[in-house]
Design an enzyme around this catalytic site. Structure first.
Site, PDB file in Angstrom:
ATOM      1  N   ARG A   1       0.853  -1.188   0.000  1.00  0.00           N
ATOM      2  CA  ARG A   1       0.000   0.000   0.000  1.00  0.00           C
ATOM      3  C   ARG A   1       0.892   1.241   0.000  1.00  0.00           C
ATOM      4  O   ARG A   1       1.892   1.279   0.702  1.00  0.00           O
ATOM      5  CB  ARG A   1      -0.845  -0.025   1.273  1.00  0.00           C
TER       6      ARG A   1
ATOM      7  N   PHE B   1      -1.171   6.900  -1.931  1.00  0.00           N
ATOM      8  CA  PHE B   1      -2.402   7.250  -2.646  1.00  0.00           C
ATOM      9  C   PHE B   1      -3.170   6.044  -3.154  1.00  0.00           C
ATOM     10  O   PHE B   1      -4.118   6.188  -3.907  1.00  0.00           O
ATOM     11  CB  PHE B   1      -2.075   8.166  -3.833  1.00  0.00           C
TER      12      PHE B   1
ATOM     13  N   ASP C   1      15.118   8.730  -2.108  1.00  0.00           N
ATOM     14  CA  ASP C   1      14.336   7.939  -1.153  1.00  0.00           C
ATOM     15  C   ASP C   1      14.834   6.500  -1.065  1.00  0.00           C
ATOM     16  O   ASP C   1      14.027   5.569  -1.022  1.00  0.00           O
ATOM     17  CB  ASP C   1      12.850   7.987  -1.541  1.00  0.00           C
TER      18      ASP C   1
HETATM   19  N1  LIG Z   1       7.107  -3.301  -8.950  1.00  0.00           N
HETATM   20  C1  LIG Z   1       6.783  -3.825  -7.770  1.00  0.00           C
HETATM   21  N2  LIG Z   1       6.954  -5.127  -7.546  1.00  0.00           N
HETATM   22  C2  LIG Z   1       6.622  -5.696  -6.354  1.00  0.00           C
HETATM   23  N3  LIG Z   1       6.107  -5.010  -5.318  1.00  0.00           N
HETATM   24  C3  LIG Z   1       5.908  -3.698  -5.477  1.00  0.00           C
HETATM   25  C4  LIG Z   1       6.227  -3.044  -6.712  1.00  0.00           C
HETATM   26  N4  LIG Z   1       5.932  -1.737  -6.588  1.00  0.00           N
HETATM   27  C5  LIG Z   1       5.454  -1.589  -5.346  1.00  0.00           C
HETATM   28  N5  LIG Z   1       5.431  -2.739  -4.668  1.00  0.00           N
HETATM   29  C6  LIG Z   1       4.967  -2.959  -3.277  1.00  0.00           C
HETATM   30  O1  LIG Z   1       3.984  -1.974  -2.965  1.00  0.00           O
HETATM   31  C7  LIG Z   1       4.431  -1.141  -1.888  1.00  0.00           C
HETATM   32  C8  LIG Z   1       4.009   0.295  -2.143  1.00  0.00           C
HETATM   33  O2  LIG Z   1       4.533   0.697  -3.381  1.00  0.00           O
HETATM   34  P1  LIG Z   1       5.143   2.135  -3.638  1.00  0.00           P
HETATM   35  O3  LIG Z   1       6.094   2.450  -2.523  1.00  0.00           O
HETATM   36  O4  LIG Z   1       5.661   2.220  -5.017  1.00  0.00           O
HETATM   37  O5  LIG Z   1       3.825   2.978  -3.534  1.00  0.00           O
HETATM   38  P2  LIG Z   1       3.738   4.548  -3.350  1.00  0.00           P
HETATM   39  O6  LIG Z   1       2.302   4.941  -3.544  1.00  0.00           O
HETATM   40  O7  LIG Z   1       4.712   5.192  -4.242  1.00  0.00           O
HETATM   41  O8  LIG Z   1       4.131   4.645  -1.851  1.00  0.00           O
HETATM   42  P3  LIG Z   1       4.902   5.758  -1.053  1.00  0.00           P
HETATM   43  O9  LIG Z   1       3.914   6.171  -0.040  1.00  0.00           O
HETATM   44  O10 LIG Z   1       6.082   5.016  -0.452  1.00  0.00           O
HETATM   45  O11 LIG Z   1       5.298   6.817  -2.024  1.00  0.00           O
HETATM   46  C9  LIG Z   1       5.938  -1.340  -1.830  1.00  0.00           C
HETATM   47  O12 LIG Z   1       6.431  -1.157  -0.522  1.00  0.00           O
HETATM   48  C10 LIG Z   1       6.121  -2.771  -2.311  1.00  0.00           C
HETATM   49  O13 LIG Z   1       5.964  -3.666  -1.258  1.00  0.00           O
END
Ligand SMILES: Nc1ncnc2c1ncn2[C@@H]1O[C@H](COP(=O)(O)OP(=O)(O)OP(=O)(O)O)[C@@H](O)[C@H]1O
Length: 450
Positions: free
Chosen positions: A148, A151, A267
């Site tokens: 998660r 957003f 980050d």
């Molecule tokens: N390409 C991927 N492959 C596998 N798992 C993923 C991938 N992208 C994201 N995840 C999983 O989903 C979680 C959340 O993804 P991500 O950090 O990209 O979301 P975000 O909305 O950008 O969150 P943040 O609040 O950190 O900015 C990650 O911690 C990871 O566990």
């Protein structure tokens, strides 16, 4: 006040009372005459007032028009229009004017152009998230939730026509993004990820699109993924130096690649690295990345507090080298299980302390020296480039060309930890203490400082 209170006005109550007092002296005839006089005076005043009002209306017509505008105003923002030429410039200005309610300027300016209407909540995310995409959410079957984000949710998905192929689909809520004023951040993340050439240790973004309510990003999913580095570290505890060497080298290669492509990542942390079944690292989440030419600097205070370098926390300008500091913190955690500086409780960048560092004990001299160099507060002593890291004794055994061909398999080394986590027990990591991304100044997106 005194003057106003004592002033006599014709026809007012005060005057009438004084007439009553005089009645006894002057008799009823005189009283009638007075009333008639007062009546005439009132009529005259009414006429005078009307004529003044008319004059006022005639010479200040804008007063009337202003009232009319307020009554007629539509509370919704006007429908934005897609302008075929000068797209970028128009889009930026429209978005800015949308937030500051200056819509009329744009509408007037673009009135004579060739245009067609697009709902504003779709227009806002163009062109990074197209509305009509050949690949869309109907092309996949969602399998399970991977994680998660701020957003929305990331799912593991199968392609409908090829159930063998797995992808990660990031689904973000437009409403959340708009309410947190992160539209430009999300667009920037998508454009950086899509424009980056392929690299073995950076998750690729294959496609992006939008529906009325959500944004979608189709991301590379690491084959047989074992989760993100933070979950792995939590399940298995400290990693062996051999595993850290391989994962560290893969991440260093990815970071160097970003810097060479004029991107600062900002980050680096355990949660933003996912591993495939062979233990190869994949860097995800470009939410805080920014296009920054080498040699240039930026100043936004952002990142994750515990991984934030003193340069970012101080509020001064900084450059790509801050990513090497965060990598140092990540490697330190992987081996020792503790933060290098006593910042686990920090909730604001101003409270970060860069004192009381002690070299990890119970590890190889090479690793201890690497930590001392990567986590040195003074920039003159700090390891701030890939060239220096690449030549460091800790990574001497690694052939980086072979590494990028994935000739090594870190998975075989993960879980063989020899390091005793309990050697240093203060500041031990607790996942409850892991802080969310820290973004001090989201509004600076407009000034392009971010
Ligand atoms: N390409 C991927 N492959 C596998 N798992 C993923 C991938 N992208 C994201 N995840 C999983 O989903 C979680 C959340 O993804 P991500 O950090 O990209 O979301 P975000 O909305 O950008 O969150 P943040 O609040 O950190 O900015 C990650 O911690 C990871 O566990």
């Amino acid at each position: 006040m005194g003057n106003v209170a004592t002033r006599k006005r014709p026809g007012c109550h005060h005057t009438a009372r004084s007439d009553e007092n005089e009645e006894e002296e002057d008799g009823p005839a005189r009283k009638r005459l007075r009333i008639a006089e007062n009546h005439t005076e009132n009529e005259y005043q009414k006429l005078a007032f009307k004529s003044r009002l008319q004059k006022l209306k005639n010479c200040r017509p804008h007063l009337k028009r202003r009232t009319y505008k307020v009554e007629e105003a539509d509370p919704r923002p006007p429908l934005p229009r897609f302008i075929v030429d000068d797209y970028d410039n128009y889009e930026k200005r429209w978005f800015y004017s949308f937030l500051s309610n200056k819509n009329n300027e744009i509408s007037a300016e673009t009135a004579n152009r060739k245009e067609f209407a697009i709902p504003w909540f779709e227009h806002l995310f163009l062109p990074e998230f197209p509305t009509r995409s050949v690949i869309n959410e109907k092309s996949f079957i969602l399998e399970r939730q991977l994680g998660r984000g701020s957003f929305g949710v990331v799912y593991c998905a199968n392609a409908i026509h090829d159930s063998e192929r797995k992808f990660a689909i990031k689904m973000q809520e437009k409403r959340e993004i708009i309410s947190k004023r992160a539209v430009l951040q999300v667009k920037r993340e998508a454009s950086i990820q899509r424009l980056l050439p392929a690299h073995p240790f950076i998750a690729r973004t294959y496609s992006t699109w939008q529906t009325r309510t959500h944004l979608y990003s189709l991301l590379q999913y690491p084959t047989g993924s074992t989760g993100d580095l933070f979950s792995i570290w939590r399940q298995r505890g400290s990693l062996s130096e051999a595993a850290i060497r391989l994962i560290g080298a893969e991440l260093a290669s990815a970071i160097d690649f970003l810097h060479r492509n004029d991107v600062i990542y900002r980050d680096v942390k355990l949660e933003n690295v996912v591993l495939d079944q062979w233990g190869h690292a994949l860097l995800i989440d470009f939410g805080l990345a920014k296009k920054l030419k080498q040699g240039c600097s930026t100043g936004t205070i952002c990142g994750t507090l515990q991984y934030m370098s003193p340069d970012v926390a101080s509020g001064h300008t900084y450059s790509h080298y801050v990513d090497w500091w965060s990598l140092g913190v990540l490697l330190h955690i992987l081996l020792t299980g503790i933060y290098p500086y006593p910042n686990s409780e920090a909730t604001h960048h101003a409270n970060l302390k860069f004192i009381d560092y002690s070299t990890p004990i119970g590890c190889s001299r090479e690793f201890a020296n690497l930590m001392d160099r990567m986590l040195a507060v003074s920039q003159t002593h700090r390891l701030c480039s890939f060239t220096v890291l690449h030549a460091h004794p800790f990574f001497r055994s690694i052939n980086f060309s072979k590494l990028e061909q994935k000739d090594y398999t870190p998975a075989s080394e993960i879980g063989n930890a020899e390091y005793d986590t309990y050697q240093q027990n203060d500041e031990t990591l607790d996942d409850a203490l892991f802080k969310e991304n820290y973004d001090f100044d989201r509004f600076d997106y407009f000034n392009d400082r971010f």
